[in-house]
Design a protein around this motif. Sequence first.
Motif, PDB file in Angstrom:
ATOM      1  N   ALA A  79       0.835  -1.202   0.000  1.00 30.86           N
ATOM      2  CA  ALA A  79       0.000   0.000   0.000  1.00 30.86           C
ATOM      3  C   ALA A  79       0.867   1.248   0.000  1.00 30.86           C
ATOM      4  CB  ALA A  79      -0.905  -0.014   1.230  1.00 30.86           C
ATOM      5  N   ASN A  80       0.499   2.195  -0.845  1.00 30.97           N
ATOM      6  CA  ASN A  80       1.202   3.474  -0.930  1.00 30.97           C
ATOM      7  C   ASN A  80       0.231   4.590  -0.573  1.00 30.97           C
ATOM      8  OD1 ASN A  80       3.698   2.450  -1.912  1.00 30.97           O
ATOM      9  ND2 ASN A  80       2.702   2.130  -3.876  1.00 30.97           N
ATOM     10  N   PHE A  81       0.708   5.576   0.161  1.00 27.04           N
ATOM     11  CA  PHE A  81      -0.144   6.700   0.515  1.00 27.04           C
ATOM     12  C   PHE A  81      -0.672   7.404  -0.727  1.00 27.04           C
ATOM     13  CE2 PHE A  81       2.514   6.481   4.451  1.00 27.04           C
ATOM     14  CZ  PHE A  81       1.481   6.152   5.309  1.00 27.04           C
ATOM     15  N   SER A  82       0.123   7.469  -1.787  1.00 23.63           N
ATOM     16  CA  SER A  82      -0.291   8.163  -3.001  1.00 23.63           C
ATOM     17  C   SER A  82      -1.465   7.476  -3.700  1.00 23.63           C
ATOM     18  CB  SER A  82       0.888   8.293  -3.970  1.00 23.63           C
ATOM     19  OG  SER A  82       1.365   7.006  -4.317  1.00 23.63           O
ATOM     20  N   SER A  83      -1.769   6.244  -3.344  1.00 28.97           N
ATOM     21  CA  SER A  83      -2.888   5.521  -3.951  1.00 28.97           C
ATOM     22  C   SER A  83      -4.251   5.954  -3.396  1.00 28.97           C
ATOM     23  CB  SER A  83      -2.741   4.010  -3.722  1.00 28.97           C
ATOM     24  OG  SER A  83      -1.539   3.537  -4.263  1.00 28.97           O
ATOM     25  N   TYR A  84      -4.255   6.709  -2.316  1.00 31.33           N
ATOM     26  CA  TYR A  84      -5.508   7.068  -1.659  1.00 31.33           C
ATOM     27  C   TYR A  84      -5.622   8.588  -1.553  1.00 31.33           C
ATOM     28  CZ  TYR A  84      -5.272   2.175  -0.470  1.00 31.33           C
ATOM     29  OH  TYR A  84      -5.176   0.811  -0.549  1.00 31.33           O
ATOM     30  N   ARG A  85      -6.745   9.105  -2.028  1.00 35.87           N
ATOM     31  CA  ARG A  85      -6.980  10.544  -2.089  1.00 35.87           C
ATOM     32  C   ARG A  85      -6.963  11.198  -0.707  1.00 35.87           C
ATOM     33  NH1 ARG A  85     -12.411  11.631  -4.518  1.00 35.87           N
ATOM     34  NH2 ARG A  85     -13.064  11.744  -2.364  1.00 35.87           N
ATOM     35  N   ILE A  86      -7.351  10.469   0.317  1.00 37.61           N
ATOM     36  CA  ILE A  86      -7.416  11.042   1.668  1.00 37.61           C
ATOM     37  C   ILE A  86      -6.080  11.650   2.112  1.00 37.61           C
ATOM     38  CG2 ILE A  86      -6.888   8.861   2.833  1.00 37.61           C
ATOM     39  CD1 ILE A  86      -8.771   9.719   5.077  1.00 37.61           C
ATOM     40  N   PHE A  87      -4.971  11.125   1.603  1.00 38.78           N
ATOM     41  CA  PHE A  87      -3.648  11.601   2.028  1.00 38.78           C
ATOM     42  C   PHE A  87      -3.164  12.823   1.249  1.00 38.78           C
ATOM     43  CE2 PHE A  87      -3.659   7.027   3.144  1.00 38.78           C
ATOM     44  CZ  PHE A  87      -3.594   7.184   4.511  1.00 38.78           C
ATOM     45  N   SER A  88      -3.842  13.157   0.141  1.00 36.95           N
ATOM     46  CA  SER A  88      -3.414  14.310  -0.650  1.00 36.95           C
ATOM     47  C   SER A  88      -4.432  15.443  -0.662  1.00 36.95           C
ATOM     48  CB  SER A  88      -3.123  13.879  -2.096  1.00 36.95           C
ATOM     49  OG  SER A  88      -4.296  13.349  -2.698  1.00 36.95           O
ATOM     50  N   GLU A  89      -5.625  15.217  -0.122  1.00 40.43           N
ATOM     51  CA  GLU A  89      -6.621  16.278  -0.087  1.00 40.43           C
ATOM     52  C   GLU A  89      -6.154  17.426   0.796  1.00 40.43           C
ATOM     53  OE1 GLU A  89     -10.182  14.391   1.288  1.00 40.43           O
ATOM     54  OE2 GLU A  89     -10.788  13.822  -0.734  1.00 40.43           O
ATOM     55  N   VAL A  90      -6.459  18.626   0.366  1.00 44.33           N
ATOM     56  CA  VAL A  90      -6.100  19.811   1.126  1.00 44.33           C
ATOM     57  C   VAL A  90      -7.154  20.013   2.209  1.00 44.33           C
ATOM     58  CG1 VAL A  90      -5.765  22.305   1.017  1.00 44.33           C
ATOM     59  CG2 VAL A  90      -4.969  20.854  -0.855  1.00 44.33           C
ATOM     60  N   ILE A  91      -6.690  20.188   3.414  1.00 42.35           N
ATOM     61  CA  ILE A  91      -7.606  20.475   4.514  1.00 42.35           C
ATOM     62  C   ILE A  91      -7.808  21.980   4.552  1.00 42.35           C
ATOM     63  CG2 ILE A  91      -7.937  20.393   7.012  1.00 42.35           C
ATOM     64  CD1 ILE A  91      -6.258  17.846   7.032  1.00 42.35           C
ATOM     65  N   PRO A  92      -9.056  22.416   4.380  1.00 46.57           N
ATOM     66  CA  PRO A  92      -9.286  23.870   4.346  1.00 46.57           C
ATOM     67  C   PRO A  92      -9.069  24.504   5.717  1.00 46.57           C
ATOM     68  CG  PRO A  92     -11.375  22.690   4.263  1.00 46.57           C
ATOM     69  CD  PRO A  92     -10.284  21.660   4.195  1.00 46.57           C
ATOM     70  N   THR A  93      -8.471  25.672   5.699  1.00 51.47           N
ATOM     71  CA  THR A  93      -8.283  26.429   6.927  1.00 51.47           C
ATOM     72  C   THR A  93      -9.513  27.297   7.129  1.00 51.47           C
ATOM     73  OG1 THR A  93      -5.911  26.495   6.540  1.00 51.47           O
ATOM     74  CG2 THR A  93      -6.792  28.107   8.089  1.00 51.47           C
ATOM     75  N   PRO A  94     -10.156  27.192   8.279  1.00 51.18           N
ATOM     76  CA  PRO A  94     -11.353  28.007   8.492  1.00 51.18           C
ATOM     77  C   PRO A  94     -11.019  29.496   8.494  1.00 51.18           C
ATOM     78  CG  PRO A  94     -10.797  26.760  10.467  1.00 51.18           C
ATOM     79  CD  PRO A  94      -9.835  26.355   9.417  1.00 51.18           C
ATOM     80  N   ILE A  95     -11.910  30.262   7.907  1.00 51.99           N
ATOM     81  CA  ILE A  95     -11.744  31.715   7.880  1.00 51.99           C
ATOM     82  C   ILE A  95     -12.564  32.287   9.026  1.00 51.99           C
ATOM     83  CG2 ILE A  95     -12.122  33.817   6.556  1.00 51.99           C
ATOM     84  CD1 ILE A  95     -11.869  32.037   4.021  1.00 51.99           C
ATOM     85  N   ILE A  96     -11.891  32.948   9.929  1.00 54.91           N
ATOM     86  CA  ILE A  96     -12.571  33.546  11.076  1.00 54.91           C
ATOM     87  C   ILE A  96     -12.922  34.978  10.717  1.00 54.91           C
ATOM     88  CG2 ILE A  96     -12.358  34.166  13.508  1.00 54.91           C
ATOM     89  CD1 ILE A  96     -10.309  31.836  13.717  1.00 54.91           C
ATOM     90  N   GLU A  97     -14.224  35.228  10.596  1.00 54.47           N
ATOM     91  CA  GLU A  97     -14.682  36.551  10.199  1.00 54.47           C
ATOM     92  C   GLU A  97     -15.119  37.401  11.383  1.00 54.47           C
ATOM     93  OE1 GLU A  97     -17.691  35.653   7.329  1.00 54.47           O
ATOM     94  OE2 GLU A  97     -16.221  35.131   5.794  1.00 54.47           O
TER      95      GLU A  97
END
Length: 122
Positions: free
Chosen positions: A51-69
Amino acid sequence: MHHRVSIVPFVNANSFSFSSIFEIGDSHGINLTSRAIAVQREYPLFVEDEANFSSYRIFSEVIPTPIIEEKVRTTFIHENPIIKVASVTLTGASNSAVLQIGSTNTIRAEARVKHIRQLLSD
């Protein structure tokens, strides 16, 4: 960051694993990252490098930074700059966890785990 003195005469921590930290004292920032692929099989056959991390999208998805307004106003009054705790007991910390005795300006913790179950067909 407000600097205070932390007094903890006794700490009992049993286990730290997978990008976990036990921090004594102040820090400017803590950055924790843990990635894992957990495979559970009904028939226990394991192949090296399967198993390679690159085979699964969960490891490359960008985690959005919440915008505090919202504007938040805070006031801190530290009449006594000492934090005193008799003892700390921790069974375990895993996957990007932190136990800190002190102050931190920013903490970023990320744990990504892909769980796979492989069952025998009927």
